[in-house]
Write an enzyme that holds these catalytic residues in place. Structure first.
Site, PDB file in Angstrom:
ATOM      1  N   PHE A   1      26.936  33.454 -12.101  1.00 46.49           N
ATOM      2  CA  PHE A   1      26.558  32.084 -12.450  1.00 46.49           C
ATOM      3  C   PHE A   1      26.922  31.868 -13.917  1.00 46.49           C
ATOM      4  CE2 PHE A   1      23.810  28.367 -12.878  1.00 46.49           C
ATOM      5  CZ  PHE A   1      23.994  27.760 -11.649  1.00 46.49           C
TER       6      PHE A   1
ATOM      7  N   TYR B   1      18.904  36.129 -12.060  1.00 49.05           N
ATOM      8  CA  TYR B   1      17.704  36.446 -11.279  1.00 49.05           C
ATOM      9  C   TYR B   1      17.966  37.557 -10.264  1.00 49.05           C
ATOM     10  CZ  TYR B   1      13.224  35.332  -9.049  1.00 49.05           C
ATOM     11  OH  TYR B   1      11.949  35.384  -8.561  1.00 49.05           O
TER      12      TYR B   1
ATOM     13  N   ALA C   1      24.080  34.682 -18.484  1.00 48.69           N
ATOM     14  CA  ALA C   1      23.818  33.511 -19.318  1.00 48.69           C
ATOM     15  C   ALA C   1      22.956  32.532 -18.534  1.00 48.69           C
ATOM     16  CB  ALA C   1      25.123  32.845 -19.736  1.00 48.69           C
TER      17      ALA C   1
ATOM     18  N   ALA D   1      17.224  20.487 -17.407  1.00 43.42           N
ATOM     19  CA  ALA D   1      16.233  19.437 -17.630  1.00 43.42           C
ATOM     20  C   ALA D   1      14.810  19.909 -17.352  1.00 43.42           C
ATOM     21  CB  ALA D   1      16.568  18.233 -16.757  1.00 43.42           C
TER      22      ALA D   1
ATOM     23  N   HIS E   1      13.220  25.710 -15.486  1.00 40.10           N
ATOM     24  CA  HIS E   1      13.786  26.717 -14.586  1.00 40.10           C
ATOM     25  C   HIS E   1      14.472  27.846 -15.355  1.00 40.10           C
ATOM     26  CE1 HIS E   1      15.483  28.327 -10.895  1.00 40.10           C
ATOM     27  NE2 HIS E   1      16.663  28.348 -11.475  1.00 40.10           N
TER      28      HIS E   1
ATOM     29  N   LEU F   1      19.527  44.694 -22.112  1.00 40.53           N
ATOM     30  CA  LEU F   1      19.496  43.275 -21.798  1.00 40.53           C
ATOM     31  C   LEU F   1      20.535  42.528 -22.620  1.00 40.53           C
ATOM     32  CD1 LEU F   1      17.707  41.392 -20.054  1.00 40.53           C
ATOM     33  CD2 LEU F   1      16.298  41.037 -22.075  1.00 40.53           C
TER      34      LEU F   1
END
Length: 150
Positions: free
Chosen positions: A11, A44, A67, A72, A75, A100
């Site tokens: 993602f 995730y 990343a 908005a 989340h 990390l």
């Protein structure tokens, strides 16, 4: 030589693909060997593969790369915090360095692009240093003088 695995979120791949390139370059610079690159759909999802990756006999440490871009809602905060917490939990449980290299939460796309190299290098460097120092600590013997592991 430290044998390093990289777990990379797809993602925001325009960002994480650059992180992957920088991580591989920095691992080579540090004299580490990248034995696995494992791609997962998103940040995730990283914890879902970590136990399988660290169970490999040819992996001394893992650097996670991803990343999480601010949207908005909150989340991004939820994703980044939960992934980071679980990554640390797994590292402690399996007793192998897992670092990390996840940009976010709260970062916009421009900020994330500016942080690509910094986060990738830091994650790889920490993984390599931790793997080397864990080995030194394991082999260290106290002989009456303070033993420094660095």
């Amino acid at each position: 030589m430290v044998r390093l695995a990289l777990v990379v979120a797809e993602f925001n791949y325009d960002i994480t693909s650059l992180m992957l390139q920088k991580a591989i370059e920095h691992a080579r610079f540090l004299g580490a060997e990248v034995t696995y690159v494992v791609k997962v759909p998103g940040v995730y999802d990283i914890p879902m593969v970590l136990k399988d990756v660290v169970a490999k006999s040819d992996v001394d440490a893992v650097a996670t790369l991803g990343a999480v871009i601010q949207g908005a809602t909150k989340h991004d905060e939820l994703v980044a915090q939960q992934a980071a917490r679980k990554i640390l939990d797994i590292a402690v449980e399996v007793d192998k360095p897992i670092t990390l290299g996840i940009i976010g939460h709260g970062a916009n796309r421009m900020q994330a692009l500016e942080r690509v190299e910094e986060y990738a290098r830091r994650a790889v460097e920490a993984a390599v240093k931790l793997a080397r120092r864990k080995k030194l600590l394991k082999d260290a013997k106290y002989s009456g003088a303070t033993v420094y592991v660095e």
